[in-house]
Design an enzyme around this catalytic site. Structure first.
Site, PDB file in Angstrom:
ATOM      1  N   GLU A   3      14.294  13.115   3.114  1.00 41.33           N
ATOM      2  CA  GLU A   3      14.041  13.642   1.775  1.00 41.33           C
ATOM      3  C   GLU A   3      14.562  15.065   1.608  1.00 41.33           C
ATOM      4  OE1 GLU A   3      10.363  13.374  -1.336  1.00 41.33           O
ATOM      5  OE2 GLU A   3       9.880  13.999   0.699  1.00 41.33           O
ATOM      6  N   GLY A  28       0.506  17.609   1.059  1.00 44.06           N
ATOM      7  CA  GLY A  28       0.998  18.421   2.168  1.00 44.06           C
ATOM      8  C   GLY A  28       1.404  17.637   3.401  1.00 44.06           C
ATOM      9  N   LYS A  67      -7.716   4.447  11.137  1.00 42.65           N
ATOM     10  CA  LYS A  67      -7.527   3.381  12.125  1.00 42.65           C
ATOM     11  C   LYS A  67      -7.135   4.038  13.437  1.00 42.65           C
ATOM     12  CE  LYS A  67      -4.637  -0.479  13.580  1.00 42.65           C
ATOM     13  NZ  LYS A  67      -3.434  -1.302  13.336  1.00 42.65           N
ATOM     14  N   ARG A  92      -6.522   2.492  17.249  1.00 45.82           N
ATOM     15  CA  ARG A  92      -6.559   1.293  18.076  1.00 45.82           C
ATOM     16  C   ARG A  92      -7.264   1.507  19.406  1.00 45.82           C
ATOM     17  NH1 ARG A  92      -1.168  -1.490  17.556  1.00 45.82           N
ATOM     18  NH2 ARG A  92      -2.190  -2.521  15.797  1.00 45.82           N
ATOM     19  N   ALA A 125       4.256  19.531   5.091  1.00 45.31           N
ATOM     20  CA  ALA A 125       3.724  20.795   5.621  1.00 45.31           C
ATOM     21  C   ALA A 125       2.928  20.548   6.894  1.00 45.31           C
ATOM     22  CB  ALA A 125       2.851  21.476   4.574  1.00 45.31           C
TER      23      ALA A 125
END
Length: 524
Positions: A262, A236, A450, A452, A239
């Site tokens: 796409e 998803g 992650k 920062r 979405a």
């Protein structure tokens, strides 16, 4: 042919006079350069102890027009890199070791370069002029090459345009430097941002996504951040970003641009209608809606009209096209948030790479540079490799994605300020119950792996596959039997149901919205 005094000013050994490039290289016009300044810079470098540290980031050997001066600066550069003394004697010796002393004009010319300079007080100013002359020559060379290729009918114009964008980007990246900033104004800017955040009801310093727990974790999407959202197929990704784009544009009036490599703009708008109106995708495709669904469609789709949402569905978009279009969107429409679906479908046409991994690395690095240049957050969707599928559901990490699963390039992880994953355990555990017996139907885990400038954590969300829609986990409200709901949308705003008519009422500007050209970003 007239003589160019700048190119014949050697008082050293006449027999060792260096060979020069042609004086009239471009249609009889002399290329931009200033030999006096070049010699002044070289003389100052051999005269002043710390002069090289001032210009080492400004100049390179090819910045000098005269080949002899290029060789002298290359010798100075080699001495500087080795942290050796730079003076008339050491430069002469380095040129002799390189076999370039005669080509540089001999030892006498090297000594005369220092005798012509009183001090190196203005070396930085002079060096910047030399660098600007070099940049002008580079642009002339680039323009001449493109002009010649454009006259050649064997070149495809589209390919030539891509190549031109790539080479111009290379020139700009090689020559653009940013000066250091004293900390005081930066502190003032930081304090102003803290004050703005304190005055907001939400308490966020960045842009609200409409997903409350995620916004608490990130304090909103921050300016100049590159955010990577990655997942395996069917999790998803699209979405999620469409749900977020709708939240931001409709609920918070934040201008958002979506670059879809796409899906077409019509497919994306159908997804948005499905998301906003809570009508199943198959029914939207077939048009087989009940009267109540038509009422619901016509009532809720009005929220999308005039929303500051822009779509560009150019297939195989290059990073250079993206930069051009993004700058225009920010300038003309004040776009504050950009979404790219998805990173691996982009290309860097006009540039050559040894592997696809190197190309993806360059693209991710360019996206980070673009986010800093425009000072806005950029979200790029990314694929994960198949290693997720090879792990057993009962292994330590199960099917949960990890940073090492990012596809094609470790540079994506390095360049991104935030890396997130979408994981739906229900997809792998068809029973709808996890190992501890917890109900996981509709559960989507948004994993911040992650961060920062903050902590990493997981955020629970609710995914409604039939509406291609993500919602806050706590906002689920049961539907009354036989009643239509005035439901809280994913951003917290209320969307009351309407009472407009059926198919005959579906007229107006929507057809124009859905038939936009892929050449320009399409507002709707």
């Amino acid at each position: 042919m007239p003589q160019d005094n700048n190119n014949n000013r050697y008082n050293g050994n006449r027999n060792s006079k260096p060979q020069h490039v042609s004086q009239f290289d471009h249609g009889g016009r002399i290329p931009p350069r200033d030999n006096d300044l070049e010699e002044a810079v070289l003389g100052a470098l051999m005269l002043e102890k710390d002069a090289y540290t001032v210009v080492c980031d400004i100049l390179k050997p090819e910045s000098f027009y005269d080949p002899a001066n290029q060789k002298i600066y290359a010798a100075i550069q080699a001495l500087g890199a080795a942290q050796q003394s730079i003076d008339m004697l050491t430069v002469t010796e380095r040129l002799r070791l390189n076999g370039d002393l005669e080509a540089a004009g001999g030892a006498l010319r090297i000594s005369e370069l220092t005798s012509r300079v009183a001090s190196g007080a203005h070396i930085e100013f002079h060096a910047r002029i030399v660098a600007q002359k070099y940049l002008a020559r580079e642009l002339i060379r680039f323009a001449s090459q493109i002009e010649a290729q454009a006259f050649d009918e064997s070149y495809d114009v589209d390919d030539l345009l891509q190549e031109a964008e790539g080479k111009l980007f290379e020139i700009s990246q090689r020559n653009v430097k940013k000066d250091v900033t004293q900390i005081d104004p930066v502190i003032n800017t930081a304090i102003e941002q803290i004050q703005v955040a304190a005055n907001r009801a939400s308490g966020l310093s960045g842009l609200e996504s409409g997903f409350h727990e995620l916004d608490k974790l990130t304090s909103g999407w921050q300016r100049s951040d590159l955010i990577i959202i990655a997942a395996r197929p069917a999790m998803g990704k699209t979405a999620f970003v469409l749900s977020m784009a709708k939240n931001m544009a409709v609920n918070y009036n934040i201008p958002v641009a979506i670059f879809s490599l796409e899906m077409s703009n019509l497919q994306l708008v159908n997804r948005l209608i499905q998301n906003t109106c809570e009508i199943e995708g198959e029914k939207i495709k077939s048009g087989q809606l009940s009267q109540m669904e038509w009422d619901q469609l016509m009532s809720r789709v009005k929220n999308l009209y005039s929303a500051p949402l822009f779509i560009d569905d150019t297939a195989s978009l290059s990073i250079f096209e993206l930069r051009t279009k993004a700058r225009r969107l920010v300038r003309e429409h004040n776009v504050s948030f950009i979404i790219i679906d998805y990173l691996q479908l982009m290309n860097a046409s006009g540039m050559k790479f040894g592997s696809r991994e190197q190309e993806v690395s360059m693209i991710s690095r360019s996206l980070k540079q673009l986010s800093k240049e425009l000072n806005i957050p950029i979200v790029a969707l990314s694929q994960l490799n198949r290693s997720v599928e090879s792990r057993g559901a009962d292994s330590k990490d199960g099917k949960r994605p990890q940073l090492s699963d990012l596809r094609e390039s470790g540079a994506i992880e390095q360049d991104a300020d935030i890396v997130c994953f979408i994981h739906r355990p229900e997809y792998y555990l068809r029973s709808g119950v996890d190992g501890a017996g917890n109900n996981i139907v509709g559960l989507a885990e948004f994993i911040v792996a992650k961060h920062r400038s903050g902590r990493v954590d997981d955020v629970k969300m609710r995914f409604k596959s039939k509406y291609a829609r993500f919602e806050n986990w706590e906002e689920e409200t049961p539907m009354g039997s036989g009643q239509r709901e005035s439901r809280l949308n994913a951003g917290g705003g209320e969307m009351p149901a309407g009472t407009l008519g059926g198919p005959a009422a579906f007229t107006g500007g929507t057809a124009d919205i859905l038939s936009t050209s892929s050449d320009e970003a399409a507002p709707f």
